[in-house]
Motif scaffolding. Structure first.
Motif, PDB file in Angstrom:
ATOM      1  N   LEU A  11      74.345  66.049  82.668  1.00  0.00           N
ATOM      2  CA  LEU A  11      75.048  66.707  81.559  1.00  0.00           C
ATOM      3  C   LEU A  11      76.358  65.976  81.261  1.00  0.00           C
ATOM      4  CD1 LEU A  11      75.217  69.085  79.581  1.00  0.00           C
ATOM      5  CD2 LEU A  11      76.331  70.404  81.371  1.00  0.00           C
ATOM      6  N   ALA A  12      77.075  65.588  82.320  1.00  0.00           N
ATOM      7  CA  ALA A  12      78.338  64.864  82.137  1.00  0.00           C
ATOM      8  C   ALA A  12      78.071  63.544  81.414  1.00  0.00           C
ATOM      9  CB  ALA A  12      79.004  64.619  83.487  1.00  0.00           C
ATOM     10  N   ILE A  13      77.007  62.856  81.804  1.00  0.00           N
ATOM     11  CA  ILE A  13      76.698  61.559  81.184  1.00  0.00           C
ATOM     12  C   ILE A  13      76.320  61.744  79.714  1.00  0.00           C
ATOM     13  CG2 ILE A  13      75.045  59.628  81.207  1.00  0.00           C
ATOM     14  CD1 ILE A  13      75.056  59.980  84.330  1.00  0.00           C
ATOM     15  N   GLU A  14      75.498  62.747  79.444  1.00  0.00           N
ATOM     16  CA  GLU A  14      75.099  63.002  78.055  1.00  0.00           C
ATOM     17  C   GLU A  14      76.317  63.350  77.194  1.00  0.00           C
ATOM     18  OE1 GLU A  14      72.397  62.507  76.449  1.00  0.00           O
ATOM     19  OE2 GLU A  14      71.307  61.858  78.233  1.00  0.00           O
ATOM     20  N   THR A  15      77.212  64.180  77.754  1.00  0.00           N
ATOM     21  CA  THR A  15      78.419  64.574  77.012  1.00  0.00           C
ATOM     22  C   THR A  15      79.282  63.343  76.741  1.00  0.00           C
ATOM     23  OG1 THR A  15      78.334  66.663  78.197  1.00  0.00           O
ATOM     24  CG2 THR A  15      80.372  66.185  77.033  1.00  0.00           C
ATOM     25  N   LEU A  16      79.420  62.528  77.759  1.00  0.00           N
ATOM     26  CA  LEU A  16      80.216  61.307  77.628  1.00  0.00           C
ATOM     27  C   LEU A  16      79.653  60.417  76.520  1.00  0.00           C
ATOM     28  CD1 LEU A  16      82.520  59.681  79.055  1.00  0.00           C
ATOM     29  CD2 LEU A  16      80.714  58.534  80.334  1.00  0.00           C
ATOM     30  N   LYS A  17      78.341  60.221  76.565  1.00  0.00           N
ATOM     31  CA  LYS A  17      77.702  59.337  75.580  1.00  0.00           C
ATOM     32  C   LYS A  17      77.833  59.880  74.172  1.00  0.00           C
ATOM     33  CE  LYS A  17      73.949  57.238  78.166  1.00  0.00           C
ATOM     34  NZ  LYS A  17      72.548  57.499  78.507  1.00  0.00           N
ATOM     35  N   SER A  18      77.606  61.182  74.022  1.00  0.00           N
ATOM     36  CA  SER A  18      77.547  61.707  72.665  1.00  0.00           C
ATOM     37  C   SER A  18      78.936  61.852  72.040  1.00  0.00           C
ATOM     38  CB  SER A  18      76.813  63.050  72.644  1.00  0.00           C
ATOM     39  OG  SER A  18      77.515  63.981  73.444  1.00  0.00           O
ATOM     40  N   ARG A  19      79.984  61.913  72.853  1.00  0.00           N
ATOM     41  CA  ARG A  19      81.278  62.195  72.247  1.00  0.00           C
ATOM     42  C   ARG A  19      82.409  61.214  72.539  1.00  0.00           C
ATOM     43  NH1 ARG A  19      82.579  68.388  72.993  1.00  0.00           N
ATOM     44  NH2 ARG A  19      84.235  67.828  71.559  1.00  0.00           N
ATOM     45  N   TYR A  20      82.364  60.541  73.661  1.00  0.00           N
ATOM     46  CA  TYR A  20      83.572  59.810  74.060  1.00  0.00           C
ATOM     47  C   TYR A  20      83.474  58.281  74.069  1.00  0.00           C
ATOM     48  CZ  TYR A  20      85.006  64.468  75.355  1.00  0.00           C
ATOM     49  OH  TYR A  20      85.313  65.799  75.309  1.00  0.00           O
ATOM     50  N   LEU A  21      82.262  57.755  74.270  1.00  0.00           N
ATOM     51  CA  LEU A  21      82.164  56.302  74.379  1.00  0.00           C
ATOM     52  C   LEU A  21      82.446  55.646  73.037  1.00  0.00           C
ATOM     53  CD1 LEU A  21      79.016  55.647  76.637  1.00  0.00           C
ATOM     54  CD2 LEU A  21      81.417  55.855  77.307  1.00  0.00           C
ATOM     55  N   GLN A  22      83.329  54.657  73.044  1.00  0.00           N
ATOM     56  CA  GLN A  22      83.593  53.877  71.842  1.00  0.00           C
ATOM     57  C   GLN A  22      82.655  52.677  71.850  1.00  0.00           C
ATOM     58  OE1 GLN A  22      85.942  54.641  69.474  1.00  0.00           O
ATOM     59  NE2 GLN A  22      86.397  56.519  70.578  1.00  0.00           N
ATOM     60  N   GLU A  23      82.606  51.996  70.729  1.00  0.00           N
ATOM     61  CA  GLU A  23      81.734  50.829  70.651  1.00  0.00           C
ATOM     62  C   GLU A  23      82.060  49.847  71.783  1.00  0.00           C
ATOM     63  OE1 GLU A  23      81.457  49.680  66.481  1.00  0.00           O
ATOM     64  OE2 GLU A  23      80.427  47.884  67.253  1.00  0.00           O
ATOM     65  N   GLY A  24      81.050  49.379  72.459  1.00  0.00           N
ATOM     66  CA  GLY A  24      81.269  48.406  73.529  1.00  0.00           C
ATOM     67  C   GLY A  24      81.531  49.058  74.883  1.00  0.00           C
ATOM     68  N   GLU A  25      81.709  50.382  74.917  1.00  0.00           N
ATOM     69  CA  GLU A  25      81.939  51.056  76.212  1.00  0.00           C
ATOM     70  C   GLU A  25      80.614  51.584  76.742  1.00  0.00           C
ATOM     71  OE1 GLU A  25      86.514  52.634  75.348  1.00  0.00           O
ATOM     72  OE2 GLU A  25      84.858  54.062  75.302  1.00  0.00           O
ATOM     73  N   LYS A  26      80.451  51.488  78.071  1.00  0.00           N
ATOM     74  CA  LYS A  26      79.174  51.964  78.613  1.00  0.00           C
ATOM     75  C   LYS A  26      79.307  53.142  79.572  1.00  0.00           C
ATOM     76  CE  LYS A  26      79.156  48.331  82.098  1.00  0.00           C
ATOM     77  NZ  LYS A  26      80.631  48.252  81.985  1.00  0.00           N
TER      78      LYS A  26
END
Ligand code: UDP
Length: 553
Positions: A11-26
């Motif tokens: 859930l933390a990973i999905e939340t991170l991906k859908s809202r916080y990662l900027q272009e180029g961030e993994k």
């Protein structure tokens, strides 16, 4: 190995991906590096900031995680915008709110300066539409801006208890779906609450409208009983902690109520993860102090690197330099210490912890004042020694950052040990609370553990399990969730934290579906007597969409 369960990590990973990662961030580390770099003023600070965020000992609120080091650069979660009476000024406020919400900030307004519905307009032509109609304008603006931003815009609409339109304001959200981008709160005063407490319900409160104390009080109670709206704010308790009274009274808060602010002030929030401070059955006080020290520097730096939506906000914010350092993971901390949420020990711990955090935060702000100067309005404040920030502590809901941290939200008790999380990025999650999972998986056979999960999922509680081999009395005490806990305890815990917190606290006082209106009335009076600055009560299942979910289940 991480203490959180696999589903929680997912859930933390999905939340991170859908809202916080900027272009180029993994991953999380990339986000932390961007944020630490944007906020740090030198290499030493960069290392310190990176360390606390990466380890999830402290997480700044969503706008900072999303916007630091990006072209937006807007870092604050909380804003209060004044609303003056007059078409031009009103549309100025709508515009400011739109600019803020586009960047993920939440806005609060007190609409009491708006003349009541039906009164004559300034030009003498036509009649005024009143605060409630105006709120629809703000609501629509939020609805449209939603599509431009990464997070849902949120508003707090406030009306003073002495405004002539108070009854229609209290009823404004009674129909489901109306003013959906608003939380509404009535600003109550000590004089109103004293009269209500003394039972003087037949006395006229508003001589212009003839409205009685009892009518207003029971409308508030009715609204809360029906669907949790309105919330209430206690004006005198809020202004008791106004550290800069020379700058005016505080009449509004941000959307979730944790930050009472002056007009045009903004505030940066961040929360310390209490859960990870438990080591070998004890709270590591040194780590706590270290986290507070770094967090205060982090939040104070933010004020200088922030990109402000409009110049008035920059000006007001830099005068007082308020920051909102809070906590999350309180219930997880208690579980790790083996303490029930509704126990004397929990109350004592709440008080002690928040006292330590507040003191450590003040000490750091004092040091910052010696290094960089106190906040510019310090001379006009009630502080007796120079500090860099007019207020330091506030407890936010931590709705999303607690998911990233994998801990219980704010100071809330865990809502449910087993639940299904609505779809995030196309996936549905069945979540078992990690500490519940670890505890019962170790103790029970696989079939018994599965039966326990099914029971808790279906009943929402383990309190009604009679087989003591599955759940002992002691375990029942420890694993009480939000609805198993009496409303009084909810308020007591909030009050314990509030006694050591400069700003406010966002917390929901949960009541069971069969709670009566008299319970709600009692809770309002009790919360006021305990010194809370505001209160949100929610009776289970009283909102339509929740009822639908239950039926489907
Ligand atoms: N907020 C908002 N929109 C949201 C959620 C939050 O504007 O959808 C604002 C609001 O002012 C709230 C504050 O952010 O009081 C902090 O909320 P929370 O702690 O839940 O945010 P997080 O940092 O966990 O995302």
């Amino acid at each position: 190995m991480s203490e959180t369960g696999e589903e929680f990590d997912l859930l933390a990973i999905e939340t991170l991906k859908s809202r916080y990662l900027q272009e180029g961030e993994k991953d999380w580390e990339d986000v932390c590096k961007r944020v630490a770099k944007a906020i740090a003023l030198n290499r030493g600070e960069y290392t310190e900031f990176l360390d606390i965020i990466l380890s999830k000992a402290f997480i700044p609120s969503s706008p900072t995680l999303m916007n630091a080091g990006t072209p937006s650069g807007q870092l604050s979660a909380c804003f209060v915008i004044p609303v003056e009476d007059g078409i031009e000024k009103i549309f100025d406020s709508v515009k400011t709110a739109a600019l803020i919400q586009k960047t993920g900030g939440g806005t609060g307004f007190n609409f009491s300066k708006i003349r009541p519905d039906g009164s004559v307009t300034v030009s003498g032509v036509g009649t005024a539409s009143g605060p409630v109609a105006l709120m629809r304008l703000f609501n629509e603006a939020t609805e449209i801006v939603k599509h431009f931003g990464k997070r849902r815009g949120a508003n707090m609409g406030i009306l003073d208890i002495s405004h002539n339109d108070i009854i229609s304001f209290i009823r404004a959200k009674r129909t489901e779906g109306v003013l959906s981008n608003f939380n509404i709160s009535v600003m109550l005063t000590d004089s109103f609450m004293s009269l209500a407490d003394e039972g003087r319900m037949d006395e006229v409160w508003n001589t212009e409208t003839g409205t009685k104390i009892g009518e207003i009080f029971s409308e508030i109670v009715e609204g809360i009983w029906r669907n949790g709206e309105p919330g209430v704010l206690f004006y005198d308790h809020i202004n008791r902690d106004n550290f800069t009274p020379a700058l005016g009274d505080i009449s509004a808060t941000n959307p979730c109520g944790e930050e009472p602010l002056l007009p045009f002030e903004s505030c940066n929030l961040g929360s310390i993860n209490l859960s990870i401070l438990v080591e070998e059955g004890k709270v590591n006080r040194d780590s706590l102090r270290e986290a507070v020290r770094k967090a205060v520097r982090f939040l104070d730096n933010e004020i200088d690197v922030n990109v402000y939506p409009v110049p008035e906000i920059e000006k007001a914010t830099k005068k007082t330099r308020k920051i909102g350092l809070g906590v999350m993971g309180f219930h997880d901390m208690l579980l790790k210490l083996g303490l029930p949420y509704d126990s004397e020990e929990a109350l004592r711990l709440a008080e002690k912890l928040m006292g330590q955090i507040n003191r450590a935060a003040i000490r750091e702000s004092e040091k910052l004042a010696a290094e960089k100067g106190p906040f510019p309005e310090y001379e006009n404040s009630i502080w007796e020694f120079p500090v860099r920030n007019a207020t330091l502590t506030a407890i936010a809901p931590t709705g999303t950052i607690s998911i990233l941290a994998g801990c219980s939200a704010g100071i809330e008790p865990v809502f449910s040990w087993v639940y299904r999380r609505a779809r995030i990025a196309g996936k549905e999650f069945m979540l078992v609370h990690p500490l519940f999972e670890t505890h019962f998986k170790q103790k029970l056979s696989k079939p018994d553990y599965n039966r326990l999960l099914e029971h808790v999922y279906a009943h929402g509680t383990l309190q009604d399990i009679t087989d003591s081999k599955i759940v002992s009395e002691e375990e029942k005490g420890l694993f009480r969730s939000a609805l198993d806990i009496n409303w009084k305890t909810h308020i007591d815990i909030q009050a314990a934290f509030q006694r050591h917190c400069h700003a406010g606290i966002s917390k929901t006082i949960n009541m069971p579906v069969d709670a009566g209106k008299e319970d709600i009335g009692k809770a309002l009076i009790y919360a006021w007597k305990q010194g809370l600055k505001g209160l949100t009560i929610y009776r289970t299942g009283s909102r339509q969409h929740v009822v639908l979910n239950l039926k489907k289940r």
